[in-house]
Enzyme design. Structure first.
Site: not given
Ligand code: SAH
Length: 362
Positions: A92, A105, A112, A116, A119, A343
């Site tokens: 994506e 982006c 992944c 987290c 996410c 994000c």
């Molecule tokens: N794996 C990398 C890049 C992808 S996530 C990382 O963790 O940085 C990109 C950003 O989105 C990260 O800062 C992550 O903390 C944030 N993110 C992930 N899930 C989210 C959500 N549901 N709402 C807002 N930000 C989120």
């Protein structure tokens, strides 16, 4: 035999390949310009190459491997592309139009491996690393769709490695993609318009610092203490805050005058957004005296994630505490939430109907 993906080759590699076919070096330059500068997606469109050469190349190579499956358009103009790889895995990419400079982006992995809890991509697990060519293609296709085939935006475009996946767990392909995209005879992406976001792969933060024309760094924090970060981002158990911040401190030596790196902090209602958390966060950053800024990202909700975004007033109060302690803070405006493009919402969903409608405010 799998065809060679021409988009994944640096100019020198393309030269070598073309030479092995008995062709002169200028053919390699034509092909490179066709793929990256003119952003053509097939050999057939490269009519400046003799037909026989195109036929010869067509037998063993391919320009484009990503297949566009769906394209979603948000009410705020954000576009989400859902591609499939040759082996049918989802990729994506998100195009975010902005007043001064648009942003693309891109994803570094299909799925992944990190877990987290806030996410949605985590729910896919790791499907596989993307190749350098698959990374470059995402950007070329998004650029073509936004501006027209081969057309450049006069303002340049920001690239952020914040899509699906952990970029620093696919470091080599990522860096190769950035090198290919930076070629002046191709896409000519300027590395200082590229930002890579990591959940905190400590050795790679240090490695990035050694790369001369490196992209910017963003580090996802999400919590000011190990106790809370362990719960939200299990990678913290491998590289806890002390190690992460010490790598950031080392990285700081590679910053240019006036440059800051970024921390991202997702704001989860009632989880990590209290005044106490804000003070802990400010103390943590001030203790290390880091030349950083912090982006507060309101959580983007999606079923079945168990969180809600902090309220606007909570985010403001959090921001004020950080600012009162001399931290540079920005609050990110959510983009593309209605099409699951924001994000942490990339999970190869075909429709956005699973989104909780009452929280779509972006
Ligand atoms: N794996 C990398 C890049 C992808 S996530 C990382 O963790 O940085 C990109 C950003 O989105 C990260 O800062 C992550 O903390 C944030 N993110 C992930 N899930 C989210 C959500 N549901 N709402 C807002 N930000 C989120």
């Amino acid at each position: 035999m799998k065809p060679l993906h021409l988009t994944a080759l640096l100019p020198a590699e393309l030269c070598e390949f073309v030479a092995a076919l008995g062709e002169p070096p200028f053919r390699a330059r034509q092909i490179f310009a066709g793929i990256h500068h003119r952003r053509l997606r097939s050999l057939d469109e490269m009519t400046d190459l003799p037909k026989e050469l195109r036929a010869k190349l067509g037998e063993r190579t391919v320009v484009s491997t990503l297949r566009l499956e769906s394209r979603f358009l948000s009410t705020d103009g954000t576009r989400r592309y859902l591609f499939k790889t040759h082996d049918n895995l989802p990729v994506e990419t998100v195009f975010i139009p902005e007043e001064h400079r648009d942003t693309i982006c891109f994803s570094s992995q299909s799925g992944c491996p990190l877990q987290c809890t806030f996410c949605l991509t985590a729910q896919l697990g790791l499907l596989r690393n993307l190749t350098a060519g698959e990374i470059v293609e995402q950007i070329a296709i998004a650029l073509n769709d936004a501006y027209g085939v081969g057309v450049r935006t006069p303002r340049g475009t920001n690239l952020v490695g914040m899509g699906a996946g952990e970029p620093f767990l696919n470091f080599e392909a990522l860096m190769k993609a950035i090198r290919i995209m930076s070629e002046p005879s191709g896409l000519h992406v300027v590395p200082n318009r590229v930002t890579i976001s990591t959940a905190g792969v400590v050795p790679r933060i240090r490695e990035l610092a050694t790369i001369p024309k490196r992209p910017h760094l963003a580090v996802s924090l999400a919590a000011p203490t190990d106790e809370l970060r362990n719960q939200l981002m299990p990678i913290n158990k491998k590289w806890p805050l002390k190690e992460l911040l010490s790598a950031c401190k080392d990285f700081e030596k590679s910053l240019k005058p006036g440059e800051r790196f970024t921390f991202e902090y997702v704001m989860l209602d009632g989880v990590n957004d209290s005044d106490v958390h804000a003070r802990q966060l400010a103390n943590l950053l001030n203790r290390h005296q880091l030349r950083a800024k912090i982006n507060l990202i309101p959580h983007n909700p999606a079923e079945p994630l168990p969180y809600q975004p902090s309220s606007g007033s909570r985010i403001e109060a959090f921001r004020e505490i950080l600012e009162s302690k001399d931290i540079h803070v920005f609050v990110r405006r959510p983009r593309g939430r209605d099409i699951l493009a924001a994000c942490g919402q990339l999970a190869a969903r075909e429709s956005s109907s699973l989104l909780r409608g009452n929280h779509v405010v972006g």
